[in-house]
Design a protein around this motif. Sequence first.
Motif, short mmCIF file in Angstrom:
data_model
loop_
_atom_site.label_atom_id
_atom_site.label_comp_id
_atom_site.label_asym_id
_atom_site.label_seq_id
_atom_site.Cartn_x
_atom_site.Cartn_y
_atom_site.Cartn_z
N LEU A 1 0.66 -1.22 -0.03
CA LEU A 1 -0.01 0.08 0.01
C LEU A 1 0.97 1.18 -0.05
CD1 LEU A 1 -2.31 -1.26 2.74
CD2 LEU A 1 -2.81 -1.17 0.10
N PRO A 2 0.38 2.46 -0.30
CA PRO A 2 1.15 3.65 -0.20
C PRO A 2 1.60 3.72 0.93
CG PRO A 2 -1.33 3.96 -1.23
CD PRO A 2 -1.24 2.72 -0.75
N GLY A 3 2.87 4.62 1.15
CA GLY A 3 3.48 4.88 2.32
C GLY A 3 4.50 3.83 2.49
N SER A 4 4.71 2.52 1.64
CA SER A 4 5.92 1.57 1.73
C SER A 4 6.96 2.19 1.06
CB SER A 4 5.26 0.25 0.91
OG SER A 4 4.27 0.05 1.56
N GLY A 5 8.25 1.94 1.58
CA GLY A 5 9.49 2.37 1.17
C GLY A 5 10.44 2.82 2.21
N ILE A 6 11.51 3.29 1.48
CA ILE A 6 12.55 3.66 2.86
C ILE A 6 12.74 5.11 2.86
CG2 ILE A 6 14.93 3.24 3.45
CD1 ILE A 6 15.22 0.90 1.98
N ASN A 7 12.48 5.74 4.24
CA ASN A 7 12.44 7.06 4.63
C ASN A 7 13.13 7.37 5.73
OD1 ASN A 7 11.21 8.91 2.42
ND2 ASN A 7 9.46 7.47 2.81
N ASN A 8 13.74 8.33 5.93
CA ASN A 8 14.47 8.45 7.35
C ASN A 8 15.17 7.43 8.01
OD1 ASN A 8 13.60 11.63 7.06
ND2 ASN A 8 11.45 10.74 7.49
N GLY A 9 15.80 6.59 7.22
CA GLY A 9 16.40 5.45 7.79
C GLY A 9 15.50 4.31 8.22
N ARG A 10 14.39 4.24 7.89
CA ARG A 10 13.35 3.10 8.21
C ARG A 10 13.05 2.68 6.78
NH1 ARG A 10 12.20 2.84 13.20
NH2 ARG A 10 10.64 1.23 12.79
N MET A 11 12.66 1.09 6.79
CA MET A 11 12.08 0.74 5.89
C MET A 11 10.82 0.00 6.33
SD MET A 11 14.88 -2.38 4.98
CE MET A 11 15.39 -3.07 6.66
N THR A 12 9.68 0.42 5.48
CA THR A 12 8.26 0.32 5.91
C THR A 12 7.85 -0.52 4.72
OG1 THR A 12 8.29 2.38 7.40
CG2 THR A 12 6.11 1.26 6.54
N ALA A 13 6.81 -1.65 5.17
CA ALA A 13 5.86 -2.24 4.31
C ALA A 13 4.41 -2.21 4.75
CB ALA A 13 6.39 -3.57 4.23
N ASN A 14 3.45 -1.60 4.35
CA ASN A 14 2.19 -1.29 4.46
C ASN A 14 1.68 -2.46 3.70
OD1 ASN A 14 2.54 0.69 6.18
ND2 ASN A 14 2.53 2.19 4.46
N ILE A 15 1.10 -3.50 4.43
CA ILE A 15 0.46 -4.69 3.47
C ILE A 15 -0.87 -5.03 3.46
CG2 ILE A 15 0.83 -7.21 3.26
CD1 ILE A 15 3.62 -6.71 4.89
N ARG A 16 -1.47 -5.17 2.54
CA ARG A 16 -2.99 -5.79 2.70
C ARG A 16 -2.91 -7.30 2.12
NH1 ARG A 16 -7.59 -4.79 -1.75
NH2 ARG A 16 -6.03 -6.05 -2.64
N CYS A 17 -3.13 -8.15 2.95
CA CYS A 17 -3.43 -9.58 2.77
C CYS A 17 -4.70 -10.20 2.54
CB CYS A 17 -2.30 -10.47 3.83
SG CYS A 17 -2.45 -12.10 3.20
N MET A 18 -4.86 -10.67 1.34
CA MET A 18 -6.22 -11.52 1.14
C MET A 18 -6.28 -12.62 1.37
SD MET A 18 -7.66 -8.70 -0.12
CE MET A 18 -9.33 -9.51 -0.53
#
Length: 218
Positions: free
Chosen positions: A113-130
């Motif tokens: 989902l939007p917002g996933s990526g690497i920013n300010n030294g943090r890796m983030t995954a926003n996940i929708r799982c069906m």
Amino acid sequence: MHTFHLLQAMVFAPSLVTANILIYSPPSQPALTYSITIPDTTTAADSGPIYLQISAPTTLQWASLGQGTQMDSANIFILYAASPTNITLSPRSSMDGGQSEPQYNPLANLTLLPGSGINNGRMTANIRCMNCLSAWPTLSSSNSSSIYTLDPDGTSTPWFWASQSGPSVNSSDPSADLAMHDDKGTMQLDLSLAQFSSARGSLDPLYNPFSDGSIVIS
Ligand code: HEM
Ligand SMILES: *[C@@H]1O[C@H](CO)[C@@H](O)[C@H](O)[C@H]1NC(C)=O
Ligand SMILES: *[C@@H]1O[C@H](CO)[C@@H](O)[C@H](O)[C@H]1NC(C)=O
Ligand SMILES: *[C@@H]1O[C@H](CO)[C@@H](O)[C@H](O)[C@H]1NC(C)=O
Ligand SMILES: *[C@@H]1O[C@H](CO)[C@@H](O)[C@H](O)[C@H]1NC(C)=O
């Protein structure tokens, strides 16, 4: 009448529903966070999407969340850097009873989902799982022995995590070969605290509940 207009405003105002987001952080890795929220429609139907977030400092080479109690049981999500700005989210299943590196499983039905990526030294995954209410099917039927199921509002659901510190992987390959964890653990999550009214979420396939949720600390 003022009361009439006030009532109307309340009825027709845009929804102010926010997701209740349950957050868990391993005591030995306080900068690593795992978040979960589940639409009430999924809970009612025992079917449908769940939302997960994995957020890890880039000092970790990879960070992972597992459903169930141990490596051999079920769905494993591994997050690592694809580049200095992008992530790879690799869904994996153990194919040998949890003895070695879990293998990429293309049958996981995930959306980043939007917002996933690497920013300010943090890796983030926003996940929708069906298809996270049970073990993902595997391509090799002889190795799909797991009978894992997730109770979407269970008050004590089992999960596990692992991480490895070190330089970024820098790979967009979901099958990238990873070194074994140097930290790991298990947790129980009370999913009754992680429910949200999906009046909004079900309409938009890219809805990211983590952008406007209210926080519940596990
Ligand atoms: C990257 C390759 C991996 C290898 C080679 C590997 C290997 C192993 C081995 C040999 C063990 C048993 C010995 C021990 O407890 O240290 C183990 C345990 C464990 N691993 Fe992994 N692992 C890998 C990835 C993962 C991932 C991605 C997770 C996801 C959360 C994970 C979670 C755990 C947990 C929680 C345990 C303790 C409970 C259990 O035995 O299942 N591992 N791992
Ligand atoms: C980031 O990674 C995703 C999935 O791994 C990919 O679809 C996307 O194109 C990448 N974005 C950029 C800007 O490289
Ligand atoms: C299935 O599991 C067995 C051990 O239980 C292993 O020897 C075999 O290589 C696995 N098959 C695949 C495709 O991973
Ligand atoms: C993923 O889930 C959606 C919604 O249930 C479904 O339409 C789609 O076919 C699924 N995709 C795969 C690859 O299973
Ligand atoms: C990945 O790229 C970063 C710079 O973007 C570098 O510091 C790091 O060493 C690279 N990792 C590997 C395994 O080469």
